[in-house]
Design a protein around this motif. Structure first.
Motif, PDB file in Angstrom:
ATOM      1  N   ALA A   1       0.834  -1.207   0.000  1.00 25.26           N
ATOM      2  CA  ALA A   1       0.000   0.000   0.000  1.00 25.26           C
ATOM      3  C   ALA A   1       0.869   1.258   0.000  1.00 25.26           C
ATOM      4  N   PHE A   2       1.967   1.232   0.762  1.00 27.34           N
ATOM      5  CA  PHE A   2       2.910   2.359   0.793  1.00 27.34           C
ATOM      6  C   PHE A   2       3.473   2.605  -0.607  1.00 27.34           C
ATOM      7  N   LEU A   3       3.924   1.545  -1.251  1.00 27.98           N
ATOM      8  CA  LEU A   3       4.519   1.663  -2.580  1.00 27.98           C
ATOM      9  C   LEU A   3       3.500   2.151  -3.605  1.00 27.98           C
ATOM     10  N   THR A   4       2.324   1.519  -3.639  1.00 31.96           N
ATOM     11  CA  THR A   4       1.358   1.850  -4.681  1.00 31.96           C
ATOM     12  C   THR A   4       0.782   3.254  -4.501  1.00 31.96           C
ATOM     13  N   PHE A   5       0.635   3.717  -3.260  1.00 33.82           N
ATOM     14  CA  PHE A   5       0.087   5.056  -3.044  1.00 33.82           C
ATOM     15  C   PHE A   5       1.008   6.123  -3.623  1.00 33.82           C
TER      16      PHE A   5
END
Length: 298
Positions: free
Chosen positions: A214-218
């Motif tokens: 989620a951190f990466l994709t956001f």
């Protein structure tokens, strides 16, 4: 009730767009993926040009990944260092993807390439997930065993504090670049790709996978969406707002459904969904359109 999508320059069914947004939100809630792989093809089926479909669908990835990131921050299941390394590597993939996209757009083949790339990717991911889910019934603890042995001892394997173990840097870099390339070309967050890559290819502990994804994709999706909006003028604002609003209602419904499904059944359903989208994409690529027309000079 139809509405006019100003950037796509076509009229779209409001019900169809809202249903797409709701479905994407539900899929995100059930499976924990952004749903960009579903939204962009759905917009293409409605007649939205591929580039605008990709840019508009990327907004959904921002919304869904931000919601997932907040929850994982509270649970302390985000490896910030690993996420930062993946994000830095994904920037390289973003740059390569946009260079390739510029070349294809300049030659007039961007739209067809995006559709073909989507079809091949969905076919490969869906087939792999289906095969894995069918084999899962014959194994006991196979996923945990694979995750534990996924990353053998290699050089350049620094210890990541939050994950609590050494992880192979070359594999992290390859995963980040691949996610960046997919995000730039297809507007997807890459959750359906990066989650299995983290577990089986890198060896990230299972409890840290979803939050770090989620951190990466956001943050990656923020950059990609801004590029599509500013650099390509390929984000239709009216369609994007309707999709995001509808997905906000679909996500809680998906979460409620997901709690009633075990992991193997969820993986099988996601595989079948991805293959169904790939089949529809193949139909739009290889079957003649119902309304054929010919452009002539004069």
């Amino acid at each position: 009730m139809p509405f006019y999508a100003p950037l796509a320059e076509i009229s779209l069914s409001q019900s169809a767009v809202l249903l797409t947004g709701f479905s994407v939100g539900a899929v995100s809630g059930i499976f924990g993926v952004g749903g960009g792989f579903l939204a962009a093809p759905a917009l293409m089926f409605m007649g939205v040009p591929p580039m605008i479909s990709v840019g508009t669908a990327a907004n959904l990835v921002i919304a869904s990944s931000f919601s997932g990131l907040l929850g994982n921050l509270r649970r302390r299941t985000v490896d910030y260092t690993l996420g930062a390394v993946l994000l830095a590597c994904s920037a390289t993939g973003n740059a390569a993807g946009f260079v390739l996209l510029n070349q294809l757009t300049g030659s007039g083949g961007g739209g067809i390439f995006v559709k073909l790339f989507y079809f091949l990717l969905l076919l490969a991911i869906g087939s792999a997930m289906l095969f894995e889910s069918l084999l899962a019934g014959r194994r006991h603890g196979g996923e945990a065993a694979q995750a534990a042995g996924a990353a053998p001892a290699v050089r350049w394997a620094p210890v990541f504090r939050m994950s609590g173990k050494p992880l192979p840097l070359p594999r992290i870099a390859a995963t980040g670049v691949a996610v960046g390339l997919l995000s730039a070309m297809l507007g997807v967050g890459g959750g359906f790709f990066v989650i299995p890559a983290m577990i089986y290819f890198i060896g990230v502990p299972a409890k840290m996978v979803v939050g770090t994804t989620a951190f990466l994709t956001f943050f990656s999706s923020l950059f990609v969406t801004a590029t599509y909006a500013i650099g390509y003028q390929a984000v239709d604002p009216v369609t994007a707002v309707l999709l995001v609003i509808a997905s906000a209602f679909g996500a809680p419904a998906g979460l409620a459904i997901g709690k009633r499904l075990n992991a193997e059944r969820m993986r099988l359903l996601l595989a079948l969904l991805i293959l169904a989208v790939a089949a529809n994409m193949a139909a739009s690529l290889f079957l003649a359109p119902e309304n054929q027309y010919l452009l002539q000079d004069g």
